[in-house]
Design a protein around this motif. Sequence first.
Motif, PDB file in Angstrom:
ATOM      1  N   LEU A 240      35.274  38.697  41.292  1.00  0.00           N
ATOM      2  CA  LEU A 240      36.132  37.853  40.429  1.00  0.00           C
ATOM      3  C   LEU A 240      37.103  38.693  40.053  1.00  0.00           C
ATOM      4  N   SER A 241      37.117  39.992  39.914  1.00  0.00           N
ATOM      5  CA  SER A 241      38.665  41.304  39.921  1.00  0.00           C
ATOM      6  C   SER A 241      39.286  40.660  41.664  1.00  0.00           C
TER       7      SER A 241
ATOM      8  N   ALA B 191      44.700  45.640  39.122  1.00  0.00           N
ATOM      9  CA  ALA B 191      43.840  45.753  38.535  1.00  0.00           C
ATOM     10  C   ALA B 191      43.647  46.139  36.848  1.00  0.00           C
TER      11      ALA B 191
ATOM     12  N   ARG C  80      30.977  40.628  39.730  1.00  0.00           N
ATOM     13  CA  ARG C  80      32.071  40.975  38.569  1.00  0.00           C
ATOM     14  C   ARG C  80      32.904  41.612  39.648  1.00  0.00           C
TER      15      ARG C  80
ATOM     16  N   ILE D 246      39.411  37.754  43.676  1.00  0.00           N
ATOM     17  CA  ILE D 246      39.990  36.982  42.720  1.00  0.00           C
ATOM     18  C   ILE D 246      40.997  36.381  41.890  1.00  0.00           C
ATOM     19  N   ARG D 247      40.713  37.419  40.638  1.00  0.00           N
ATOM     20  CA  ARG D 247      41.354  37.491  39.885  1.00  0.00           C
ATOM     21  C   ARG D 247      42.838  38.005  40.686  1.00  0.00           C
ATOM     22  N   ARG D 248      42.920  39.248  41.275  1.00  0.00           N
ATOM     23  CA  ARG D 248      44.308  39.491  42.920  1.00  0.00           C
ATOM     24  C   ARG D 248      44.460  38.656  43.545  1.00  0.00           C
TER      25      ARG D 248
ATOM     26  N   ILE E   4      44.192  34.906  42.550  1.00  0.00           N
ATOM     27  CA  ILE E   4      45.094  34.242  42.467  1.00  0.00           C
ATOM     28  C   ILE E   4      46.551  34.530  41.645  1.00  0.00           C
ATOM     29  N   ASP E   5      46.782  36.295  41.371  1.00  0.00           N
ATOM     30  CA  ASP E   5      47.813  36.344  40.842  1.00  0.00           C
ATOM     31  C   ASP E   5      49.348  36.165  41.899  1.00  0.00           C
TER      32      ASP E   5
END
Length: 374
Positions: free
Chosen positions: A104-105, A193, A101, A107-109, A111-112
């Motif tokens: 992934l947090s 996030a 988790r 990774i999302r950052r 990607i953004d």
Amino acid sequence: MESDLRSIGELARDSGLSISALRFYDGAGVLAPARVDPRTGYRWYAPEQLADARLLARLRRVGLPLADIRAVLGATPGSGAAQRLMDGHLRRLEHGLADARRELSLIRRLIDQRENPVATPPAEYRFTVPARELAEALDAVRFAVGGDPELPVLSGVLFDLDGGLLRLVATDRYRIALAEVPVESAVPEEGAAPGAPAASAVVPVALADAVRALLGSAAGTVELALGAGTVHVTVGDHRIEGAALDHDYPDYRPLVRLEPVHRIGLPAAELRAALASAATSSLPSGPHGAACEVALLTVDGEGRFAVAAPGAEADGADGALRVAVNRDFLLEALPADAPGQLVLELGGPITPLAVRAADRPGTFSVLMPVRLPA
């Protein structure tokens, strides 16, 4: 006789395991058939083996390692050993989910930032921690900072904010030191996030040393800010800042979740004295093959701990555990505030060992053992 047995096909059908899986587990010594036809090699299983096969199928589904599957099926009924193995595996799964988790947090950052390089600036987290505990944490990990120019990422201290804790981590590949500092408040800036704060920065050792000097013997709280490739530290009216190292730090989390066989409690001063007086052997087992003094930690069959020279026999040789270590590395890992109480965690001759302060279990060091020549 064979009328009372199940064929491998029947056992596969009734247990949920494939025929190839049953053959594999036979070869691995996990579930051997009751009878093998000497002419055809065909496998036959006793009726009571169906329960083991069904249990094996479920253990396989939850990803239990082969050695643990073998231990569960071979555990003495009523001993609690199988349940303890399940408890340990559940903890590993829970830790893995928490790690996933968090990753992934992050990774999302990333990607953004990749998809919106201008519109989405890197998030920064501001938070406060107790000054005294941050100073103690820096002292506890500083010795393990790496100095290899080919591994620049290890020439810093990882500041890893994870929810309500700030973890400081340092490693030179041969040992790792970790210290936890409670976070008193954390405020993500716009663009961060949602949810529990998570951020990290690899602080160059020179900057980490400057922060430690700024802290001195300060009381109260310290404000830190991580993110956007920078680190800011404010103590009272004084502020220090600098750029973080632009490298991905190795994932330290699996290494610090050890499951030791022995936990030995003793005063730090006693262990220091034992290491200083024990005979050692000089072996080419230090960084880059350099010579180092190697000591042998032993635990005999009755749980008695001692320090000896490599090659020495432990009392009660049968069942004794022997772990060879770089003596100087172990001395450096001991808390500076001797005679504090320590807990040594030993798992085996090739398993990393941990050194913890009894009153600060979240502050500890992990050392890789030394392989002795055959």
